[in-house]
Design a protein around this motif. Sequence first.
Motif, PDB file in Angstrom:
ATOM      1  N   ARG A   8       0.819  -1.202   0.000  1.00 29.68           N
ATOM      2  CA  ARG A   8       0.000   0.000   0.000  1.00 29.68           C
ATOM      3  C   ARG A   8       0.863   1.266   0.000  1.00 29.68           C
ATOM      4  N   LEU A   9       1.969   1.214   0.759  1.00 28.83           N
ATOM      5  CA  LEU A   9       2.873   2.368   0.770  1.00 28.83           C
ATOM      6  C   LEU A   9       3.523   2.567  -0.594  1.00 28.83           C
ATOM      7  N   THR A  30       2.259   1.674  -3.447  1.00 31.52           N
ATOM      8  CA  THR A  30       1.216   2.204  -4.322  1.00 31.52           C
ATOM      9  C   THR A  30       1.008   3.694  -4.080  1.00 31.52           C
ATOM     10  N   GLU A  31       0.965   4.070  -2.829  1.00 32.47           N
ATOM     11  CA  GLU A  31       0.784   5.489  -2.516  1.00 32.47           C
ATOM     12  C   GLU A  31       1.957   6.325  -3.001  1.00 32.47           C
ATOM     13  N   GLU A  83       1.604   6.644  -6.723  1.00 36.82           N
ATOM     14  CA  GLU A  83       0.534   7.601  -6.997  1.00 36.82           C
ATOM     15  C   GLU A  83       0.983   9.032  -6.733  1.00 36.82           C
ATOM     16  N   MET A  84       1.755   9.207  -5.692  1.00 37.25           N
ATOM     17  CA  MET A  84       2.282  10.537  -5.404  1.00 37.25           C
ATOM     18  C   MET A  84       3.210  11.007  -6.516  1.00 37.25           C
TER      19      MET A  84
END
Length: 405
Positions: A274-275, A277-278, A281-282
């Motif tokens: 999840r990190l 992915t974030e 995305e960032m």
Amino acid sequence: MKYKTVREGQQAVVYNHLGEGRLIIGPERVFLYRERLQYLKSYTANQYQFLVLKDKDGIVTHKRGPCEIFFNPLVYDSIEIKDATKIDANHLIVVYKRLKDNDVQRRIIQGPTVFVPEAEEWLHQFSWHGCESSNKARMIPGLNQFTQLAVIPDQFYYNVRDVRTLDDTMIVVKLMIFYELKEILKMLDKTHDPIADMINAVCADVITFAGKNTFEDFLKNTHRLSELPSFPQLTQRANKIGYEIQKVVFRGYHANDRLQMMQSSAIESRTQLRLNTEIEEMKQRLQNFKLSKEQARTKLIQDMEKAEQDHKQLIANMKQVHDLEIKQMDHEQALKIATMTTTSKLDDQKDRNSKDVEHLSKLRDLGVDVTLYLTLQHTPSADEEIRVSTVPNGTGSRSPTSTTL
């Protein structure tokens, strides 16, 4: 034989040789003969205390302060100072009183007040489950003993142990229960430890809930453990004993070490994904942000250049219009001047003609031949050249045709 003085504010008992006693209240000077004087001890209670007086015949009375009593051994067996019960606004006490026919009367006293019991009255002693000082989620029977009952909303932590899921996974469910007392009489009549009843009911509900789900399903449905419909036995039992369950909060769970390690590893992996992915995305959002800003900056530059060109064109148009207006004004001014000059010449010529007509009229009136006068006025001078030319006619001779001056 001797004299003894009992000062003002003191009391004493004098015993004779037969053991008989009499009370002496000061101030007084006492002569003793074969007698013994004993000063009495004073017991004083303030406005928040009372005295417990036990007579020789076993009768006990309470005297509310402020007061002062001397311990007279001829009357009293004992005197004791006790504190009155101070009751806050959010607390109450339950008082029992023994009547003459050996019946017991119960009454409830709500604070704020200062309560002094009578000799025939006693307070209800509550003995409930209490949380251990080192572990707030562990409840010990009879640990919480008190006489003043809180009537405000309260809560306690509790861990439901040995909970088995459908696939035989042993877990510990951690809860926090919020409750409020609604009916004190129902609580007094229906239970002696409402905390124990709530604990038993919530254990039954949690065991029932976990027994219908596998461990994976339990993890997916943990949000339901924070909803009151998941605890029917708890709410039902609380209503029977005069309590209302406001809410139940699920604080987490704990499994065995091996399962917990696997679960922690899975959670760590999911968290890392999840990190990542974030982070990606960032990065994408940052790239999009840069592109959008560059596009906006380019558009802004184009707009500024276009505005500058439009401004220059506007200035050129205004200059051209201004030049045309100046030329138009010059042309109009020249035309006006020419018109004025022509008009002036015509007016001068008209004035001369008028004068000539007027002069000729005057000459005619004087009898002058005007035709001859005009002829003479237009006769050539001596220095003018006179040229005569002849044109042949039909007879072969020439005749004069014209004269040029």
